[in-house]
Motif scaffolding. Structure first.
Motif, short mmCIF file in Angstrom:
data_model
loop_
_atom_site.label_atom_id
_atom_site.label_comp_id
_atom_site.label_asym_id
_atom_site.label_seq_id
_atom_site.Cartn_x
_atom_site.Cartn_y
_atom_site.Cartn_z
N THR A 47 7.24 24.34 0.02
CA THR A 47 8.23 23.59 -0.74
C THR A 47 7.90 23.71 -2.23
OG1 THR A 47 6.90 21.58 -0.48
CG2 THR A 47 8.68 21.95 1.11
N GLY A 48 8.86 23.33 -3.07
CA GLY A 48 8.65 23.42 -4.51
C GLY A 48 9.10 22.17 -5.21
N GLY A 49 8.52 21.93 -6.38
CA GLY A 49 8.89 20.74 -7.15
C GLY A 49 8.93 21.01 -8.64
N VAL A 50 9.42 20.04 -9.36
CA VAL A 50 9.53 19.99 -10.82
C VAL A 50 10.71 20.83 -11.32
CG1 VAL A 50 8.39 20.24 -13.05
CG2 VAL A 50 7.04 19.64 -11.02
N VAL A 51 10.65 22.16 -11.16
CA VAL A 51 11.74 23.02 -11.62
C VAL A 51 11.96 24.12 -10.59
CG1 VAL A 51 11.37 22.60 -14.09
CG2 VAL A 51 10.19 24.49 -12.96
N SER A 52 13.14 24.72 -10.63
CA SER A 52 13.43 25.85 -9.75
C SER A 52 12.87 27.13 -10.35
CB SER A 52 14.93 25.98 -9.52
OG SER A 52 15.60 26.18 -10.76
N SER A 53 12.93 28.21 -9.59
CA SER A 53 12.46 29.53 -10.03
C SER A 53 10.99 29.54 -10.42
CB SER A 53 13.31 30.03 -11.22
OG SER A 53 14.67 30.13 -10.85
N LEU A 54 10.20 28.75 -9.72
CA LEU A 54 8.75 28.75 -9.96
C LEU A 54 8.06 29.96 -9.34
CD1 LEU A 54 7.37 25.10 -9.57
CD2 LEU A 54 7.39 26.53 -11.60
N GLY A 55 8.70 30.53 -8.33
CA GLY A 55 8.09 31.66 -7.64
C GLY A 55 7.64 31.34 -6.24
N GLY B 46 13.60 16.54 -3.91
CA GLY B 46 14.41 15.57 -4.61
C GLY B 46 15.87 15.97 -4.68
N ASP B 47 16.17 17.26 -4.45
CA ASP B 47 17.56 17.71 -4.40
C ASP B 47 18.27 17.09 -3.20
OD1 ASP B 47 16.98 19.29 -6.55
OD2 ASP B 47 16.85 21.16 -5.41
N ILE B 48 19.48 16.60 -3.40
CA ILE B 48 20.22 15.97 -2.31
C ILE B 48 20.44 16.96 -1.17
CG2 ILE B 48 22.46 15.00 -1.67
CD1 ILE B 48 22.58 13.74 -4.44
N GLU B 49 20.82 18.20 -1.52
CA GLU B 49 21.18 19.17 -0.48
C GLU B 49 19.98 19.59 0.37
OE1 GLU B 49 21.23 21.55 -4.45
OE2 GLU B 49 21.68 19.51 -3.76
N SER B 50 18.75 19.35 -0.11
CA SER B 50 17.56 19.77 0.64
C SER B 50 17.10 18.73 1.66
CB SER B 50 16.41 20.05 -0.33
OG SER B 50 16.71 21.12 -1.20
N LEU B 51 17.62 17.53 1.58
CA LEU B 51 17.08 16.44 2.39
C LEU B 51 17.11 16.71 3.90
CD1 LEU B 51 18.34 13.30 0.41
CD2 LEU B 51 15.99 14.18 0.60
N THR C 196 3.23 17.34 -11.65
CA THR C 196 2.73 17.63 -10.30
C THR C 196 2.51 16.35 -9.51
OG1 THR C 196 1.70 19.72 -10.94
CG2 THR C 196 0.77 18.60 -9.02
N GLN C 197 1.96 15.33 -10.16
CA GLN C 197 1.75 14.06 -9.47
C GLN C 197 3.07 13.49 -8.98
OE1 GLN C 197 -0.75 11.30 -11.76
NE2 GLN C 197 -1.57 13.06 -12.89
N HIS C 198 4.08 13.51 -9.83
CA HIS C 198 5.39 12.97 -9.45
C HIS C 198 6.03 13.81 -8.34
CE1 HIS C 198 5.76 9.69 -12.22
NE2 HIS C 198 5.56 10.45 -13.29
N SER C 199 5.84 15.12 -8.41
CA SER C 199 6.43 16.00 -7.42
C SER C 199 5.84 15.73 -6.03
CB SER C 199 6.22 17.46 -7.82
OG SER C 199 6.81 18.33 -6.90
N VAL C 200 4.52 15.59 -5.97
CA VAL C 200 3.88 15.31 -4.69
C VAL C 200 4.28 13.93 -4.18
CG1 VAL C 200 1.65 14.95 -3.54
CG2 VAL C 200 1.95 16.88 -5.10
N ALA C 201 4.41 12.97 -5.09
CA ALA C 201 4.85 11.63 -4.69
C ALA C 201 6.26 11.68 -4.11
CB ALA C 201 4.80 10.69 -5.89
N THR C 202 7.14 12.49 -4.70
CA THR C 202 8.50 12.64 -4.17
C THR C 202 8.48 13.26 -2.79
OG1 THR C 202 9.35 12.89 -6.42
CG2 THR C 202 10.77 13.61 -4.63
#
Length: 565
Positions: free
Chosen positions: A7-15, A146-151, A191-197
């Motif tokens: 999974t990915g967080g914060v921003v898209s196109s991270l790789g 956090g994206d609605i469509e990914s839930l 990163t902390q917020h992303s993992v919390a999400t």
């Protein structure tokens, strides 16, 4: 089977695609049977009707699926053909659930996201692994947490650990640690917020992989481990490198492969990474270099040509050379600018595409390559362009064009395939996937594939238009060589034109197929490898001899083609 969810967080196109593919390469190097799945939360059924400027290239699999470009990364890094059903979209999932509801499969039930949609997602993931006969399935969830469509997808993968057990499921979360130059520090709060999400939907990552400009210092790694409750030796730095083929080596050096072995209860194995070490050596320290001009119309979005660019890299590795790319916007390629824009190129490539934009500029590029004896490679539309140019300026067919660009052209040397006239709709209706090519004995392309006596190979296709058979005799009489056809096409005489070349030219080869889709770092595409070799030879004052760069791979391709033709 074991399952690794990325999974990915914060921003898209991270790789995430490169990270997933690199991990797959490390597991393949340990001898495991691996496959990969890409989940895309958009409502499209597939990527076939999307705009390349927004989404990047459409990658076509052997089975004919039009998929996300990450599937191409998986095939290149894992060196295997990803089976049908490995690109899962929201559109596919809901279409199937609605179909089953209409068929009465859910009689007396209220159809809901949980369990009906999530069950369908899980069924598709398991089916992809079973189709591939895999021991380990890598599943990349597109978008960001956090994206609605990914839930619905996140809920489905959360249930996997409950269904399969702790030792069969691993969660890897890729996130971003930005570097603030003004304060000279890495910031871990995103990163902390992303993992919390991610935890808020019930998933606790086993591994955190961090994208950053540079390798993270140990104190930042410890801080991330502390605030995300992930062991310090399971926090990995995916820092910027010169080329994506360095990523597997960088991650292995940090111990990612061993961490996955421990978490999934796998036997400790020493990986064979020779392919990646050799690729990186050539990319960093090539013996030679060459410049290839690409005349296209998506030049502001290189991902639209991702597989083609990677194929040129593979060809460079095979020739121990760096391939420099010179982008040429075909819409702006004017008659008086040809020498300025193309004169310093050692080879000219015209890629595939759709629509009339930039067509005349591409025709000028093909004419320049033909008349200046510059090595030329045409891919799909690039072959049709070469035929139009030859028809106009050599065969004397005034007004020659494609029915795609001018339906009232007096001479449609390129026209819609007859079977396309019966197609209804646009998605998944082109000529797609692996098709055989019967190569002419003694031709350049037959020599490139290692079968100078002629034979059949298979390449992937994605097109609606073809060379009009009504004009092939006239073109051949004017000197154009049809060096490849589709064998055994009922009622079509010699079959569809698959490749053309110009005898006496240092290298002028064009294919209706997309050979870039089958090119790998360890098995470069023969047309691309031959093209780069010819460009190098021209630059160095010699002439390339058409020969295969990997005899074993070419023989396997030819054997498959002959068996299935």
């Amino acid at each position: 089977m074991r399952y690794i969810f990325v999974t990915g967080g914060v921003v898209s196109s991270l790789g995430k695609g490169v990270a997933s593919a690199s991990l797959g390469a490390l597991l393949r190097a340990r001898g495991y049977k691996v496959t990969a799945v890409k989940i895309d939360p958009y409502i499209n059924i597939d990527a076939g009707t999307m705009r390349p400027y927004e989404h990047g290239e459409v990658f076509v699999t052997a089975s004919g699926a039009e998929t996300d470009l990450d599937i191409g990364n998986y095939e290149r890094f894992l060196d295997l053909d990803i089976p049908v059903g490995s690109n899962i979209t929201t559109g596919q999932v809901y279409l199937e659930v609605i179909r089953r509801e209409r068929a009465g499969d859910y009689l007396s039930q209220t159809v809901q996201v949980i369990p009906h949609v999530t069950d369908e997602i899980k069924r598709r993931i398991r089916a992809a692994g079973e189709n591939a006969g895999a021991e380990i399935v890598l599943i990349e969830v597109g978008g960001t947490v956090g994206d609605i469509e990914s839930l619905p997808f996140l809920e489905a993968i959360r249930q996997f650990r409950f269904d399969e057990g702790d030792d069969k499921v691993l969660y890897l979360h890729l996130t971003l640690v930005p570097y603030l130059g003004t304060s000279n520090e890495f910031k871990t709060k995103p990163t902390q917020h992303s993992v919390a999400t991610l935890r808020s939907v019930g998933i606790s990552p086993d591994i955190v992989m961090v994208r950053s400009k540079e390798k993270l210092p140990s104190d930042i790694t410890r801080k991330i481990a502390l605030f995300t409750s992930v062991r310090e030796n399971r926090v990995f730095s995916s820092y910027d490198v010169n080329h994506v083929y360095e990523v597997p080596l960088a991650l292995e050096e940090q111990g990612l492969g061993k961490a996955v072995e421990d978490l999934l209860g796998l036997e400790r194995t020493h990986p064979n990474l020779g392919v990646w070490q050799n690729a990186v050596r050539v990319i960093k320290h090539p013996q030679r270099e060459v410049t290839i001009a690409i005349a296209g119309k998506y030049t502001a979005m290189p991902d639209a040509y991702l597989s083609m660019l990677e194929s040129l890299t593979h060809a460079g590795i095979a020739n121990d050379a760096r391939v420099n790319i010179k982008w040429i916007n075909a819409e702006e390629l004017r008659e008086g600018d040809l020498e300025e824009q193309l004169g310093d190129a050692d080879g000219i490539l015209v890629p595939g595409g759709f629509g009339i934009r930039g067509i005349e500029g591409k025709i000028r590029a093909a004419e320049y390559a033909r008349t200046r004896l510059t090595p030329y490679l045409g891919i799909c539309l690039g072959m049709q362009i070469a035929v139009i140019e030859y028809a106009r300026h050599v065969a004397g067919i005034e007004g020659a064009n494609s029915g795609e660009f001018d339906e009232y052209a007096p001479h449609k040397v390129i026209d819609l395939m007859p079977e396309q006239l019966e197609m209804d709709g646009m998605g998944g209706t082109m000529r797609l996937g692996d098709w055989p090519m019967q190569l002419k004995a003694g031709s350049t392309i037959a020599a490139l594939y290692g079968i100078p006596q002629g034979g059949t190979v298979r390449e992937r296709h994605r097109h609606r238009f073809e060379v009009n058979p009504a004009y092939t005799a006239q073109l051949q009489a004017a000197g154009l060589e049809i060096s490849g056809v589709t064998p055994g096409v009922a009622g079509r005489g010699a079959g569809l034109v698959e490749s053309i070349e110009i005898p006496g030219h240092p290298f002028f080869v064009a294919l209706q197929a997309h050979p870039e889709f089958k090119s790998r770092p360890m098995r470069p595409s023969p047309p691309f490898a031959g093209f780069v070799a010819a460009a190098l030879a021209g630059k160095e004052g010699g002439r390339a001899v058409a020969s295969p760069v990997n005899a074993d791979a070419v023989e396997a391709n030819a054997a498959q083609g002959n068996a299935e033709a």
